[in-house]
Design an enzyme around this catalytic site. Structure first.
Site, mmCIF file in Angstrom:
data_model
loop_
_atom_site.group_PDB
_atom_site.id
_atom_site.type_symbol
_atom_site.label_atom_id
_atom_site.label_comp_id
_atom_site.label_asym_id
_atom_site.label_seq_id
_atom_site.Cartn_x
_atom_site.Cartn_y
_atom_site.Cartn_z
ATOM 1 N N TYR A 34 0.562 -1.069 0.028
ATOM 2 C CA TYR A 34 -0.034 -0.055 0.013
ATOM 3 C C TYR A 34 0.916 1.074 -0.132
ATOM 4 O O TYR A 34 2.056 1.122 0.205
ATOM 5 C CB TYR A 34 -0.865 0.093 1.222
ATOM 6 C CG TYR A 34 -0.382 0.010 2.516
ATOM 7 C CD1 TYR A 34 0.436 -0.706 3.041
ATOM 8 C CD2 TYR A 34 -0.570 1.518 3.264
ATOM 9 C CE1 TYR A 34 1.060 -0.479 4.445
ATOM 10 C CE2 TYR A 34 0.020 1.779 4.497
ATOM 11 C CZ TYR A 34 0.877 0.709 5.004
ATOM 12 O OH TYR A 34 1.274 0.959 6.280
ATOM 13 N N ARG A 53 8.535 4.207 -4.257
ATOM 14 C CA ARG A 53 8.384 3.372 -3.149
ATOM 15 C C ARG A 53 7.520 2.268 -3.605
ATOM 16 O O ARG A 53 7.615 0.901 -3.266
ATOM 17 C CB ARG A 53 8.130 4.130 -1.964
ATOM 18 C CG ARG A 53 8.124 3.109 -0.559
ATOM 19 C CD ARG A 53 8.289 3.842 0.580
ATOM 20 N NE ARG A 53 6.749 4.405 0.970
ATOM 21 C CZ ARG A 53 6.237 5.417 2.039
ATOM 22 N NH1 ARG A 53 7.415 5.434 2.549
ATOM 23 N NH2 ARG A 53 5.246 5.840 1.941
ATOM 24 N N LYS A 149 6.536 -1.604 1.806
ATOM 25 C CA LYS A 149 5.176 -1.026 2.593
ATOM 26 C C LYS A 149 4.103 -2.089 2.293
ATOM 27 O O LYS A 149 3.265 -2.108 1.364
ATOM 28 C CB LYS A 149 4.876 0.384 1.790
ATOM 29 C CG LYS A 149 4.182 1.102 2.824
ATOM 30 C CD LYS A 149 3.994 2.442 2.377
ATOM 31 C CE LYS A 149 3.105 3.405 3.332
ATOM 32 N NZ LYS A 149 3.268 3.166 4.847
ATOM 33 N N GLU A 181 12.333 1.868 14.694
ATOM 34 C CA GLU A 181 11.290 3.122 14.405
ATOM 35 C C GLU A 181 10.204 3.106 15.195
ATOM 36 O O GLU A 181 10.172 2.073 16.122
ATOM 37 C CB GLU A 181 11.181 2.980 12.799
ATOM 38 C CG GLU A 181 10.318 1.498 12.415
ATOM 39 C CD GLU A 181 9.837 1.297 10.946
ATOM 40 O OE1 GLU A 181 9.903 2.370 10.165
ATOM 41 O OE2 GLU A 181 9.431 0.414 10.605
HETATM 42 N N1 PDD Z 1 2.648 4.700 8.000
HETATM 43 N N2 PDD Z 1 7.569 3.469 9.069
HETATM 44 C C1 PDD Z 1 6.330 2.751 9.238
HETATM 45 C C2 PDD Z 1 6.355 1.552 9.747
HETATM 46 C C3 PDD Z 1 5.256 3.282 8.592
HETATM 47 O O1 PDD Z 1 4.130 2.570 8.693
HETATM 48 C C4 PDD Z 1 5.113 4.709 7.991
HETATM 49 C C5 PDD Z 1 4.021 5.202 7.642
HETATM 50 C C6 PDD Z 1 6.486 5.258 8.296
HETATM 51 C C7 PDD Z 1 6.930 6.688 7.718
HETATM 52 O O2 PDD Z 1 6.642 6.633 6.306
HETATM 53 P P1 PDD Z 1 5.898 7.796 5.417
HETATM 54 O O3 PDD Z 1 6.807 9.168 6.017
HETATM 55 O O4 PDD Z 1 6.176 7.701 4.005
HETATM 56 O O5 PDD Z 1 4.339 8.214 5.783
HETATM 57 C C8 PDD Z 1 7.547 4.602 8.866
HETATM 58 C C9 PDD Z 1 1.629 5.121 7.186
HETATM 59 C C10 PDD Z 1 1.050 6.598 7.222
HETATM 60 C C11 PDD Z 1 0.212 4.286 7.503
HETATM 61 O O6 PDD Z 1 0.530 3.164 7.699
HETATM 62 O O7 PDD Z 1 -0.590 4.892 7.671
#
Ligand code: PDD
Length: 293
Positions: A34, A53, A149, A181
């Site tokens: 996703y 990505r 992702k 993280e």
């Molecule tokens: N989550 N790490 C994880 C495990 C994440 O699920 C996310 C984002 C990030 C940050 O990535 P970005 O800056 O590209 O949003 C880091 C999204 C927002 C979600 O699952 O809703």
């Protein structure tokens, strides 16, 4: 709540008409990936980074979506038109699974067409920095491919639920004494006036917000370093914040009950937040929604 209509496999439908087969591999095996892509003032944020990505996730899973970048841009521009100009900040959710099979089988033995689901959602208006949160440290129980992702988020969901059951807002994962993280965001600390974030690896997601923050740190000559961070360093950090597309920057006030810098908002975070806001403002004023940057 998604804005109607939503996009499912080439059709625009109201959310209650959008049906997916129980034999979809996303449902049976969480076999898919996703993207969450912010929209600011009806401009898609860092489109090319998000598409890059997405391509990485799809390739890692061996899924050919059948959609070109041009197709995504066209699809997103429809969604952008649905978003509320007054509302200012919205986001696109896009999910692709390997598709529907005729019988449940770990290995796909037939040619199937990926399922593509996409919608836009309005969130709050452009706001101030979110309220600071409390977090707990947890051993990372997730899989070894956090760089994809993937829609299989059970490890994150369980960890976050446990953190909330214990009275915290979220958790920060560590692995072999190294900080990874948070459950759905990347992490930054300030140590001795230097901003630090863990390097990319198979354990964590390459966040687009993280990427932009690193560019801003460079641009505004704020000292920073991408390096492993130990649990001890985290405990002694003068500032900690998380970053994600939905929440942007989230200050961390407390770890396992211990206040960070007496719970005061950090000076470095204040500065980077101003830089971020300025960047978002100029981005949303200057970029055309479908431009691949
Ligand atoms: N989550 N790490 C994880 C495990 C994440 O699920 C996310 C984002 C990030 C940050 O990535 P970005 O800056 O590209 O949003 C880091 C999204 C927002 C979600 O699952 O809703």
């Amino acid at each position: 709540m998604p804005i109607n209509p939503v996009f499912l496999n080439g059709k625009w439908l109201s959310i209650d008409q959008a049906m997916i087969s129980p034999l979809d591999r996303g449902f049976l095996f969480a076999d898919g990936c996703y993207e969450v892509i912010p929209i600011y003032n009806q401009k898609v944020f860092r489109l090319s980074d998000h598409l890059q990505r997405l391509e990485y996730s799809l390739q890692s899973l061996g899924i050919d979506s059948g959609y070109s970048n041009k197709d995504w841009v066209e699809l997103f521009s429809h969604l952008v038109k649905q978003t509320d100009d007054k509302n200012y900040k919205s986001y696109i959710y896009l999910q692709i699974t390997r598709g529907v099979e005729s019988k449940r089988d770990h290995i796909v033995k037939e040619a199937i067409v990926p399922t593509v689901f996409c919608y836009a959602e309005n969130t709050a208006t452009l706001n101030d920095l979110p309220e600071a949160i409390s977090v707990t440290l947890q051993e990372d129980i997730r899989w070894h491919r956090g760089d994809i992702k993937a829609i299989s988020l059970l490890g994150s969901v369980l960890a976050r639920r446990q953190a909330m059951d214990e009275g915290y807002d979220d958790c920060i994962f560590y692995r072999d004494n190294e900080i990874v993280e948070s459950s759905s965001s990347n992490l930054f600390i300030v140590e001795g006036g230097v901003v630090k974030t863990p390097p990319l690896s198979n354990w964590l997601l390459g966040g687009i917000t993280r990427l932009v923050l690193l560019e801003l740190l460079e641009k505004y000559r704020i000292p920073f370093s991408v390096e492993p961070i130990s649990v001890e360093q985290l405990h002694h950090a003068s500032e900690i914040w998380l970053s994600s597309s939905i929440k942007e920057l989230i200050p961390v006030r407390q770890i396992d009950g211990q206040l960070i810098s007496n719970g005061e908002m950090g000076e470095v975070l204040k500065k980077i937040w101003d830089c971020w806001r300025q960047y978002i403002h100029s981005y949303s004023e200057n970029q055309i929604e479908s431009k691949l940057t």
